[in-house]
Design a protein around this motif. Sequence first.
Motif, PDB file in Angstrom:
ATOM      1  N   LEU A   1       0.831  -1.201   0.000  1.00  0.00           N
ATOM      2  CA  LEU A   1       0.000   0.000   0.000  1.00  0.00           C
ATOM      3  C   LEU A   1       0.867   1.252   0.000  1.00  0.00           C
ATOM      4  CD1 LEU A   1      -2.727   1.449   0.238  1.00  0.00           C
ATOM      5  CD2 LEU A   1      -2.586   1.130   2.726  1.00  0.00           C
ATOM      6  N   THR A   2       1.951   1.238   0.777  1.00  0.00           N
ATOM      7  CA  THR A   2       2.832   2.403   0.835  1.00  0.00           C
ATOM      8  C   THR A   2       3.490   2.648  -0.509  1.00  0.00           C
ATOM      9  OG1 THR A   2       3.268   1.891   3.163  1.00  0.00           O
ATOM     10  CG2 THR A   2       4.765   3.427   2.093  1.00  0.00           C
TER      11      THR A   2
ATOM     12  N   ASP B   1       8.705   7.127   3.601  1.00  0.00           N
ATOM     13  CA  ASP B   1       7.635   6.259   4.087  1.00  0.00           C
ATOM     14  C   ASP B   1       7.827   4.833   3.597  1.00  0.00           C
ATOM     15  OD1 ASP B   1       6.400   8.376   5.378  1.00  0.00           O
ATOM     16  OD2 ASP B   1       5.246   8.935   3.597  1.00  0.00           O
ATOM     17  N   VAL B   2       8.267   4.692   2.355  1.00  0.00           N
ATOM     18  CA  VAL B   2       8.501   3.354   1.810  1.00  0.00           C
ATOM     19  C   VAL B   2       9.629   2.661   2.566  1.00  0.00           C
ATOM     20  CG1 VAL B   2       9.193   2.067  -0.249  1.00  0.00           C
ATOM     21  CG2 VAL B   2       7.665   4.042  -0.460  1.00  0.00           C
ATOM     22  N   ARG B   3      10.718   3.387   2.820  1.00  0.00           N
ATOM     23  CA  ARG B   3      11.843   2.781   3.531  1.00  0.00           C
ATOM     24  C   ARG B   3      11.458   2.389   4.964  1.00  0.00           C
ATOM     25  NH1 ARG B   3      13.035   2.011  -0.817  1.00  0.00           N
ATOM     26  NH2 ARG B   3      14.765   2.903  -2.011  1.00  0.00           N
TER      27      ARG B   3
ATOM     28  N   GLN C   1      11.481  -1.337   6.720  1.00  0.00           N
ATOM     29  CA  GLN C   1      12.073  -1.666   8.024  1.00  0.00           C
ATOM     30  C   GLN C   1      11.146  -2.552   8.849  1.00  0.00           C
ATOM     31  OE1 GLN C   1      13.597   1.729  10.237  1.00  0.00           O
ATOM     32  NE2 GLN C   1      14.056   2.817   8.350  1.00  0.00           N
ATOM     33  N   LEU C   2       9.861  -2.229   8.833  1.00  0.00           N
ATOM     34  CA  LEU C   2       8.906  -3.057   9.569  1.00  0.00           C
ATOM     35  C   LEU C   2       8.879  -4.475   9.029  1.00  0.00           C
ATOM     36  CD1 LEU C   2       5.836  -0.679  10.096  1.00  0.00           C
ATOM     37  CD2 LEU C   2       7.444  -1.484  11.815  1.00  0.00           C
TER      38      LEU C   2
ATOM     39  N   LEU D   1       5.158   3.333  12.116  1.00  0.00           N
ATOM     40  CA  LEU D   1       6.334   2.503  12.421  1.00  0.00           C
ATOM     41  C   LEU D   1       6.490   2.295  13.918  1.00  0.00           C
ATOM     42  CD1 LEU D   1       9.028   1.172  11.487  1.00  0.00           C
ATOM     43  CD2 LEU D   1      10.082   3.425  11.732  1.00  0.00           C
ATOM     44  N   THR D   2       6.367   3.361  14.688  1.00  0.00           N
ATOM     45  CA  THR D   2       6.547   3.281  16.136  1.00  0.00           C
ATOM     46  C   THR D   2       5.475   2.413  16.785  1.00  0.00           C
ATOM     47  OG1 THR D   2       7.575   5.469  16.156  1.00  0.00           O
ATOM     48  CG2 THR D   2       6.712   4.620  18.252  1.00  0.00           C
TER      49      THR D   2
END
Length: 458
Positions: A198-199, A212-214, A218-219, A422-423
Amino acid sequence: MRRVGLAVVCLAAVLLTSCTVGPNYSRPKINVPSSYRGQMPAPQASVASLGSENWWQVFKDPALQQLIRTALKQNYNVQIAASRVLEAQQEIVVTRSKKFPNVDGSANYSSQRIPGLYTRGVVALEGSVSWILDFWGQYRRATQAARAGMLEQEWNRRAVIATLVSDVAASYFQLRALDLDLQISERTLGARQQSLKLTNTLYKGGANTLLDVREAEQLVQSAAATIPDLQRQIGQQENAISILLGENPGAIARGKALREQPLPKAIPAGLPSSLLERRPDIRAQEQSLIAANADIGVAKAQLFPTISLTGTGGVESPGLTSLFTTGALAWNATGGLTQPIFNAGALRANVKIARAQQQQALFAYKQTIQTAFEEVSNALIAYRKYRQFALHEAQLTTAAQDAAHLSEIRFKGGVTNYLEVLTNEANYFNDQLTLVAAQLDERLALVQVYNALGGGWQ
């Protein structure tokens, strides 16, 4: 024959009136608390202890029950402990045999030829009896010590069984926790991969940035990185359980999920005084104390005279036809008394050594009891506090799930950046794993309480 019968009667009377030196055993007084520290609610005399329950009544997962049954049949530590019991039983026979006479028999034939004179053959049958009278109870005390040693090994065997039941249950719960961690990681990875798609789509449409993609990547990678390590731990845990089962490393059958394993709301600990009868390690240590107490009598009896009886008898004849005639009969009987006179204090030192060893066994017995009380208290406290921690962690995980869901909605609506997602996603993932660890600790504490209360060997 009348003389022999009279002698036997007199000898029996002497043995019946003989004494047994050394102290008789009596259980020492123990400072037993009225209740276990950390026990909730207040103890009730009518409430049975969890430790008196059979292991299949405590661990109700059919798959776990089958694993325990297999381990009890095949585990090598259990078989070694059982073999030691058999060895100790035969040691009783060897020790007890010294109280009775030793009887030996022999048969001989000899032939002699002197040239020009004669050829002579002699047939002889002979029996001998030797008996050291247990007048001071040395062998009776030694038999008591050997019997206590056998019972010590029997209680050690039961302690091995109790430990094995606890080890299999704890290892199984740890395996099911790892399975749940793997499920959470795989589920999280799938959700984050969808979020990454989606991102990327929003980025290509100009709604998001490359940052945002990077961050989404990471997630994905943080969740993916946990899977190989969890698979490693699961494989090694299965191997460890296989060894407990007495089998080569292999797959382990699963039953109920970790969260489905039942937990009692309250644990009846029972009265602390009953722990002295139920804990196999305490019972084994008491038998060691009984043996050490009997060894004092063994050492003390060596200070007194030793009364021995010996006798030989048989027949000897140049021919079988006259072998059992009156003229062929020969016998000899002697009695002796040996009193230690000078041995540079060695025998009295042996008595002092035996008394010191008895004191050491007494202190070890009391220490074992105190350690048992400590283990029960620690386990009860741990069980109650782990339950409280798991409850709070469940609420925290629910809040983290809501936060992650809301942050994703806010991100899709353009209200916030992906850093918030992310957090909150990382927090939710970590909280799920922490909750599994808390739920595992609950069940491991149950295993510890059950083992500390002396359960598992019944």
